[in-house]
Design an enzyme around this catalytic site. Structure first.
Site, PDB file in Angstrom:
ATOM      1  N   ASP A   1       0.841  -1.198   0.000  1.00  0.00           N
ATOM      2  CA  ASP A   1       0.000   0.000   0.000  1.00  0.00           C
ATOM      3  C   ASP A   1       0.876   1.248   0.000  1.00  0.00           C
ATOM      4  OD1 ASP A   1      -2.411  -1.361  -0.172  1.00  0.00           O
ATOM      5  OD2 ASP A   1      -2.555  -1.620   1.993  1.00  0.00           O
TER       6      ASP A   1
ATOM      7  N   LYS B   1       0.357  -8.064  -2.437  1.00  0.00           N
ATOM      8  CA  LYS B   1      -0.945  -7.541  -2.850  1.00  0.00           C
ATOM      9  C   LYS B   1      -0.771  -6.136  -3.406  1.00  0.00           C
ATOM     10  CE  LYS B   1      -4.293  -5.939   0.036  1.00  0.00           C
ATOM     11  NZ  LYS B   1      -4.941  -4.806  -0.627  1.00  0.00           N
TER      12      LYS B   1
ATOM     13  N   ASP C   1      -5.769  -6.541  -5.979  1.00  0.00           N
ATOM     14  CA  ASP C   1      -6.919  -6.281  -5.107  1.00  0.00           C
ATOM     15  C   ASP C   1      -7.625  -4.993  -5.532  1.00  0.00           C
ATOM     16  OD1 ASP C   1      -8.683  -6.524  -2.949  1.00  0.00           O
ATOM     17  OD2 ASP C   1      -7.339  -5.453  -1.585  1.00  0.00           O
TER      18      ASP C   1
ATOM     19  N   LYS D   1     -10.937  -5.126  -6.268  1.00  0.00           N
ATOM     20  CA  LYS D   1     -12.331  -5.327  -5.825  1.00  0.00           C
ATOM     21  C   LYS D   1     -13.323  -4.878  -6.885  1.00  0.00           C
ATOM     22  CE  LYS D   1     -11.147  -4.640  -0.935  1.00  0.00           C
ATOM     23  NZ  LYS D   1      -9.773  -4.112  -1.054  1.00  0.00           N
TER      24      LYS D   1
ATOM     25  N   HIS E   1     -16.422  -4.284  -9.085  1.00  0.00           N
ATOM     26  CA  HIS E   1     -17.852  -4.289  -8.744  1.00  0.00           C
ATOM     27  C   HIS E   1     -18.543  -3.440  -9.802  1.00  0.00           C
ATOM     28  CE1 HIS E   1     -21.034  -3.702  -5.287  1.00  0.00           C
ATOM     29  NE2 HIS E   1     -21.553  -4.160  -6.412  1.00  0.00           N
ATOM     30  N   ASP E   2     -19.065  -4.094 -10.838  1.00  0.00           N
ATOM     31  CA  ASP E   2     -19.644  -3.353 -11.963  1.00  0.00           C
ATOM     32  C   ASP E   2     -20.594  -4.302 -12.685  1.00  0.00           C
ATOM     33  OD1 ASP E   2     -19.967  -1.462 -14.126  1.00  0.00           O
ATOM     34  OD2 ASP E   2     -17.974  -0.664 -13.669  1.00  0.00           O
ATOM     35  N   ILE E   3     -21.070  -3.925 -13.854  1.00  0.00           N
ATOM     36  CA  ILE E   3     -21.939  -4.839 -14.594  1.00  0.00           C
ATOM     37  C   ILE E   3     -21.084  -6.019 -15.094  1.00  0.00           C
ATOM     38  CG2 ILE E   3     -23.606  -3.056 -15.232  1.00  0.00           C
ATOM     39  CD1 ILE E   3     -22.285  -2.987 -18.022  1.00  0.00           C
TER      40      ILE E   3
ATOM     41  N   THR F   1     -18.489  -5.494 -17.983  1.00  0.00           N
ATOM     42  CA  THR F   1     -17.327  -4.668 -17.639  1.00  0.00           C
ATOM     43  C   THR F   1     -16.355  -5.437 -16.743  1.00  0.00           C
ATOM     44  OG1 THR F   1     -18.679  -2.691 -17.830  1.00  0.00           O
ATOM     45  CG2 THR F   1     -16.638  -2.465 -16.583  1.00  0.00           C
TER      46      THR F   1
ATOM     47  N   THR G   1     -13.666  -5.598   6.101  1.00  0.00           N
ATOM     48  CA  THR G   1     -13.302  -5.719   7.515  1.00  0.00           C
ATOM     49  C   THR G   1     -13.280  -4.362   8.235  1.00  0.00           C
ATOM     50  OG1 THR G   1     -11.043  -5.861   6.663  1.00  0.00           O
ATOM     51  CG2 THR G   1     -12.016  -7.878   7.492  1.00  0.00           C
TER      52      THR G   1
ATOM     53  N   GLY H   1      -0.712  -5.573   6.076  1.00  0.00           N
ATOM     54  CA  GLY H   1      -0.302  -4.293   5.505  1.00  0.00           C
ATOM     55  C   GLY H   1       0.483  -3.502   6.520  1.00  0.00           C
ATOM     56  N   ARG H   2      -0.228  -2.599   7.208  1.00  0.00           N
ATOM     57  CA  ARG H   2       0.453  -1.663   8.098  1.00  0.00           C
ATOM     58  C   ARG H   2       1.235  -2.311   9.228  1.00  0.00           C
ATOM     59  NH1 ARG H   2      -4.912   1.930   8.283  1.00  0.00           N
ATOM     60  NH2 ARG H   2      -5.684  -0.158   7.853  1.00  0.00           N
TER      61      ARG H   2
HETATM   62  O1  C5P Z   1      -2.878  -2.150   6.744  1.00  0.00           O
HETATM   63  P1  C5P Z   1      -3.866  -3.294   6.793  1.00  0.00           P
HETATM   64  O2  C5P Z   1      -3.246  -4.600   7.262  1.00  0.00           O
HETATM   65  O3  C5P Z   1      -5.147  -2.952   7.508  1.00  0.00           O
HETATM   66  O4  C5P Z   1      -4.212  -3.529   5.254  1.00  0.00           O
HETATM   67  C1  C5P Z   1      -5.196  -4.404   4.838  1.00  0.00           C
HETATM   68  C2  C5P Z   1      -5.174  -4.483   3.345  1.00  0.00           C
HETATM   69  O5  C5P Z   1      -6.179  -5.417   2.947  1.00  0.00           O
HETATM   70  C3  C5P Z   1      -5.503  -3.167   2.644  1.00  0.00           C
HETATM   71  O6  C5P Z   1      -4.713  -3.119   1.470  1.00  0.00           O
HETATM   72  C4  C5P Z   1      -6.965  -3.272   2.303  1.00  0.00           C
HETATM   73  O7  C5P Z   1      -7.285  -2.607   1.109  1.00  0.00           O
HETATM   74  C5  C5P Z   1      -7.126  -4.786   2.123  1.00  0.00           C
HETATM   75  N1  C5P Z   1      -8.465  -5.327   2.358  1.00  0.00           N
HETATM   76  C6  C5P Z   1      -9.155  -5.146   3.528  1.00  0.00           C
HETATM   77  N2  C5P Z   1     -10.428  -5.639   3.678  1.00  0.00           N
HETATM   78  C7  C5P Z   1     -10.984  -6.347   2.705  1.00  0.00           C
HETATM   79  C8  C5P Z   1     -10.273  -6.571   1.520  1.00  0.00           C
HETATM   80  C9  C5P Z   1      -8.994  -6.049   1.380  1.00  0.00           C
HETATM   81  O8  C5P Z   1      -8.628  -4.532   4.460  1.00  0.00           O
HETATM   82  N3  C5P Z   1     -12.180  -6.875   2.871  1.00  0.00           N
END
Ligand code: C5P
Length: 241
Positions: free
Chosen positions: A20, A42, A69, A71, A73-75, A78, A125, A217-218
């Site tokens: 990210d 990712k 990632d 995500k 979400h469209d027709i 597309t 989440t 991620g973080r």
């Molecule tokens: O920094 P953190 O661990 O919260 O990052 C979570 C990663 O997972 C982010 O890139 C976020 O876009 C992704 N994600 C999420 N929830 C989802 C799907 C993907 O947090 N349902």
């Protein structure tokens, strides 16, 4: 120690590190820094919007797999075309929103042609129970039940897996069996900040609950010692059961 990106036979989830960042250099610097510790990354909307498809090639050229990632979400038409483009980039796994409906999920799976895994996001989440109730205009809604309902639809439409919080993995597996894989974001080692995430679990809990993949991620990117942070997560996964 288990390497991030691989799932071992004894039930340790594969670890996907979220790149990210808003520029390619920062993303590739992390790939280089983590080296052999992580082989699965990712790429989400922040990096892809800033850097475009080239960043996928760069990560793949470093010998790593990519989860795209975006995500979708469209027709259905597309989404099918977007999935076709992602397939051409050689990504191993991509995400769509389960709420796009069965026809959209089917179109995505067909366009992936078995060359990349299609995972459907159930309920983000970052949303708490009351948030989900407000979005869908339904009072006292049970998030876990909604997640299982969306996962069932995704499974019936041919998705390989779903994205859900750790606390919903048992309900999904209990209802749909282990063939449908579950990828869990919102993973936080004990004592780390949750930020905007609401339905979080620790790495050990994610393993115990049966996650097939976890996204971090973080917890890694925000650490002053990024290799050390990932090593601790991998050790926690290895030593928990
Ligand atoms: O920094 P953190 O661990 O919260 O990052 C979570 C990663 O997972 C982010 O890139 C976020 O876009 C992704 N994600 C999420 N929830 C989802 C799907 C993907 O947090 N349902």
């Amino acid at each position: 120690m288990t390497q991030a990106g691989t799932r071992t036979k004894d039930g340790v989830p594969a670890v996907v590190v979220a790149l990210d960042f808003s520029d390619v250099e920062s993303a590739i610097a992390l790939v280089d820094e983590l080296g052999e510790l992580c082989r699965f990354y990712k790429i989400g909307s922040e990096l892809f919007t800033a850097a475009g498809p080239d960043v996928v090639s760069r990560v793949r050229a470093a010998g790593c797999d990519v989860m795209l990632d975006l995500k979708f979400h469209d027709i259905p038409n597309t989404v099918a075309r977007a999935v076709g483009s992602a397939r051409g980039l050689g990504v191993r796994l991509l995400t769509i929103h389960a709420a796009g409906g069965e026809a959209m999920i089917r179109a995505a799976v067909q366009a992936a042609g078995g060359e990349c895994l299609v995972f459907a996001v159930t309920v983000l989440t970052s949303l708490s129970g009351p948030d989900v109730s407000a979005v869908w205009g339904r009072e006292s809604l049970d998030v876990s039940r909604e997640v299982v309902r969306l996962a069932t639809q995704a499974r019936d439409a041919g998705a390989s897996g779903v994205v859900a919080s750790g606390s919903e993995v048992e309900a999904i597996k209990g209802s749909l069996g282990s063939a449908l894989q579950v990828l869990v974001p919102g993973v936080r080692p004990a004592g780390t900040a949750t930020g905007d995430q609401r339905r979080v679990v620790t790495p050990a809990e994610a393993r115990r609950l049966g996650a097939d993949y976890i996204v971090v991620g973080r917890a890694v990117t925000g650490s002053g010692d990024r290799r050390g942070a990932l090593e601790r997560i991998l050790r926690e996964l290895d030593s928990s059961a």
